[in-house]
Design an enzyme around this catalytic site. Structure first.
Site, mmCIF file in Angstrom:
data_model
loop_
_atom_site.group_PDB
_atom_site.id
_atom_site.type_symbol
_atom_site.label_atom_id
_atom_site.label_comp_id
_atom_site.label_asym_id
_atom_site.label_seq_id
_atom_site.Cartn_x
_atom_site.Cartn_y
_atom_site.Cartn_z
ATOM 1 N N LYS A 6 -12.259 -0.200 4.743
ATOM 2 C CA LYS A 6 -11.439 0.986 4.471
ATOM 3 C C LYS A 6 -12.370 2.198 4.425
ATOM 4 C CE LYS A 6 -9.539 3.886 1.081
ATOM 5 N NZ LYS A 6 -10.173 4.635 -0.030
ATOM 6 N N TYR B 73 0.819 -1.223 0.000
ATOM 7 C CA TYR B 73 0.000 0.000 0.000
ATOM 8 C C TYR B 73 0.850 1.269 0.000
ATOM 9 C CZ TYR B 73 -3.476 -3.453 1.657
ATOM 10 O OH TYR B 73 -4.275 -4.566 1.814
ATOM 11 N N ILE C 219 -12.326 -5.326 8.332
ATOM 12 C CA ILE C 219 -11.423 -4.160 8.268
ATOM 13 C C ILE C 219 -11.843 -3.238 7.126
ATOM 14 C CG2 ILE C 219 -9.401 -5.140 9.434
ATOM 15 C CD1 ILE C 219 -8.383 -5.866 6.523
ATOM 16 N N LEU D 95 -17.173 -4.355 2.562
ATOM 17 C CA LEU D 95 -18.301 -3.623 1.972
ATOM 18 C C LEU D 95 -18.384 -3.940 0.474
ATOM 19 C CD1 LEU D 95 -17.593 -0.163 3.692
ATOM 20 C CD2 LEU D 95 -18.792 -2.174 4.611
ATOM 21 N N ASN E 297 -19.061 3.164 10.004
ATOM 22 C CA ASN E 297 -18.668 1.759 10.116
ATOM 23 C C ASN E 297 -18.497 1.352 11.583
ATOM 24 O OD1 ASN E 297 -18.691 1.744 7.338
ATOM 25 N ND2 ASN E 297 -16.482 2.049 7.137
HETATM 26 N N1 NAP Z 1 -5.222 -9.086 1.907
HETATM 27 C C1 NAP Z 1 -5.582 -8.608 0.725
HETATM 28 O O1 NAP Z 1 -5.222 -9.137 -0.334
HETATM 29 C C2 NAP Z 1 -6.481 -7.400 0.684
HETATM 30 C C3 NAP Z 1 -7.151 -7.080 -0.506
HETATM 31 C C4 NAP Z 1 -8.014 -5.977 -0.486
HETATM 32 C C5 NAP Z 1 -8.173 -5.232 0.673
HETATM 33 N N2 NAP Z 1 -7.470 -5.553 1.807
HETATM 34 C C6 NAP Z 1 -7.630 -4.769 3.073
HETATM 35 O O2 NAP Z 1 -9.023 -4.664 3.373
HETATM 36 C C7 NAP Z 1 -9.373 -3.287 3.472
HETATM 37 C C8 NAP Z 1 -10.823 -3.071 3.065
HETATM 38 O O3 NAP Z 1 -11.085 -3.520 1.768
HETATM 39 P P1 NAP Z 1 -11.286 -2.548 0.496
HETATM 40 O O4 NAP Z 1 -10.546 -1.301 0.700
HETATM 41 O O5 NAP Z 1 -10.952 -3.385 -0.691
HETATM 42 O O6 NAP Z 1 -12.862 -2.296 0.403
HETATM 43 P P2 NAP Z 1 -14.101 -1.989 1.370
HETATM 44 O O7 NAP Z 1 -13.637 -1.733 2.750
HETATM 45 O O8 NAP Z 1 -15.101 -3.060 1.116
HETATM 46 O O9 NAP Z 1 -14.696 -0.659 0.706
HETATM 47 C C9 NAP Z 1 -14.012 0.557 0.734
HETATM 48 C C10 NAP Z 1 -14.832 1.578 -0.052
HETATM 49 O O10 NAP Z 1 -16.083 1.823 0.623
HETATM 50 C C11 NAP Z 1 -16.186 3.219 0.943
HETATM 51 N N3 NAP Z 1 -16.825 3.307 2.257
HETATM 52 C C12 NAP Z 1 -16.307 2.919 3.443
HETATM 53 N N4 NAP Z 1 -17.196 3.078 4.436
HETATM 54 C C13 NAP Z 1 -18.308 3.608 3.878
HETATM 55 C C14 NAP Z 1 -19.561 4.002 4.392
HETATM 56 N N5 NAP Z 1 -19.843 3.833 5.688
HETATM 57 N N6 NAP Z 1 -20.492 4.530 3.526
HETATM 58 C C15 NAP Z 1 -20.184 4.658 2.208
HETATM 59 N N7 NAP Z 1 -19.013 4.279 1.654
HETATM 60 C C16 NAP Z 1 -18.080 3.750 2.486
HETATM 61 C C17 NAP Z 1 -14.774 3.747 0.944
HETATM 62 O O11 NAP Z 1 -14.802 5.119 0.639
HETATM 63 P P3 NAP Z 1 -13.839 6.205 1.360
HETATM 64 O O12 NAP Z 1 -12.452 5.695 1.257
HETATM 65 O O13 NAP Z 1 -14.101 7.441 0.581
HETATM 66 O O14 NAP Z 1 -14.295 6.350 2.787
HETATM 67 C C18 NAP Z 1 -14.136 2.910 -0.168
HETATM 68 O O15 NAP Z 1 -14.450 3.451 -1.424
HETATM 69 C C19 NAP Z 1 -8.346 -2.608 2.560
HETATM 70 O O16 NAP Z 1 -8.293 -1.228 2.744
HETATM 71 C C20 NAP Z 1 -7.108 -3.343 2.971
HETATM 72 O O17 NAP Z 1 -6.631 -2.865 4.235
HETATM 73 C C21 NAP Z 1 -6.644 -6.629 1.826
#
Ligand code: NAP
Length: 275
Positions: A231, A52, A229, A191, A241
């Site tokens: 984001k 990241y 977790i 999400l 959240n």
């Molecule tokens: N191990 C792996 O291979 C792997 C892969 C993917 C992700 N991850 C980890 O998992 C974390 C979360 O997954 P992700 O980032 O892919 O997706 P996510 O958490 O499912 O979704 C993040 C998106 O949702 C928005 N959001 C968050 N809370 C919200 C709310 N209450 N209302 C409306 N929109 C909301 C965020 O916008 P804003 O940013 O504008 O708030 C962002 O665009 C990552 O950040 C990372 O730390 C790990």
């Protein structure tokens, strides 16, 4: 509604079950502010990765929040090019330097590919554990066979497998295997990277509780015993959240979400073990 405190957040084997994701939170000042805001809101689990490029900002956010370091559960990940014995040790040292910490609560193998070799990679992780640099070993994007192999090769208990998990990818097989092997499941993209807001089932249930579809997805994961977790960048999403901790779904609502048949995988590189 009174906002939940950090004590209201359940723990799975010591790990706070709601944390902050930071993938694509790339602007250093913004990322530090998101981390500080989350910690001030009550979050005590922060997730980052070498990939990241924001570990320095994450460390800065933790310092800005003025919360005792021992109260923060900090997790990062080694990229799949750095999983030989020597590279894993060197990369772990770099992670600590970048974050500005002496040790990590959790270090994951980000993907079981590239230079991943169960014997060599876990030899390095065991050494990092013995040296006190990491409290727990984690794996990420492992499926059934990979989890079984990991447990056979790692002398230190594996705390968690971090996989994509949400109502459109419930990961029943991974969850069942993890339960058999005494490994916690951490949901990334909880999400579905925003897709939860397009689901009629989730928005319907959200409306009934005057909640958001994000909160419904997070409450459903908690019901399944899965750590999440999400984001979030700004205060509004971070707090929304967090307040999922105050949302309890009925058995009928959980059954309705369980019955969703749409399948969506958001993170799907060619090297994923399912491909
Ligand atoms: N191990 C792996 O291979 C792997 C892969 C993917 C992700 N991850 C980890 O998992 C974390 C979360 O997954 P992700 O980032 O892919 O997706 P996510 O958490 O499912 O979704 C993040 C998106 O949702 C928005 N959001 C968050 N809370 C919200 C709310 N209450 N209302 C409306 N929109 C909301 C965020 O916008 P804003 O940013 O504008 O708030 C962002 O665009 C990552 O950040 C990372 O730390 C790990």
């Amino acid at each position: 509604m009174t906002q939940p405190t950090s004590d209201d957040c359940p723990r799975a084997n010591g790990m706070p079950m709601l944390g902050l994701g930071t993938w694509q939170n790339e602007d250093p000042d913004q990322c530090a502010e998101s981390v500080r805001t989350a910690l001030e809101t009550g979050y005590r689990h922060i997730d980052t990765a070498d990939l990241y490029g924001n570990e320095a900002a994450v460390g800065e956010g933790i310092r800005q929040a003025e919360i005792d370091r021992e109260d923060v559960f900090l997790a990062t990940k080694l990229w799949h090019t750095d999983l030989s014995y020597e590279d894993a040790i060197a990369s772990a040292e770099e992670r600590l330097d970048a974050l500005g910490v002496d040790s990590l609560e959790l270090l994951y193998i980000h993907w079981p590919t590239g230079s991943y070799d169960p014997t060599e990679t876990f030899r390095a992780f065991e050494e990092l554990h013995d040296r006190g640099m990491i409290e727990h070993v984690g794996i990420s994007n492992f499926e059934r066979d990979g989890m079984e192999t990991a447990v056979e090769h790692c002398d230190v208990p594996i705390l968690a497998n971090q996989v994509e998990c949400h109502p459109f990818l419930p990961q029943e097989d991974v969850r069942a295997t993890a339960a058999e092997l005494d490994i916690e499941v951490v949901a990334y993209s909880p999400l579905a990277r925003g897709a939860v807001f397009d689901s009629e089932v989730l928005t319907d249930i959200a409306d009934a509780h005057d909640a958001s579809a994000a909160q419904v997805s997070l409450a459903w994961l908690r019901e399944k015993g899965v750590t999440a977790i999400p984001k979030a960048t700004g205060r509004e999403h971070i707090e929304d959240n967090w307040n999922a901790l105050a949302l309890d779904l009925s058995d009928a609502e959980i059954a309705r979400i369980d019955a969703i048949e749409d399948v969506e995988r958001e993170v799907d590189p060619d090297f994923g073990p399912w491909n």
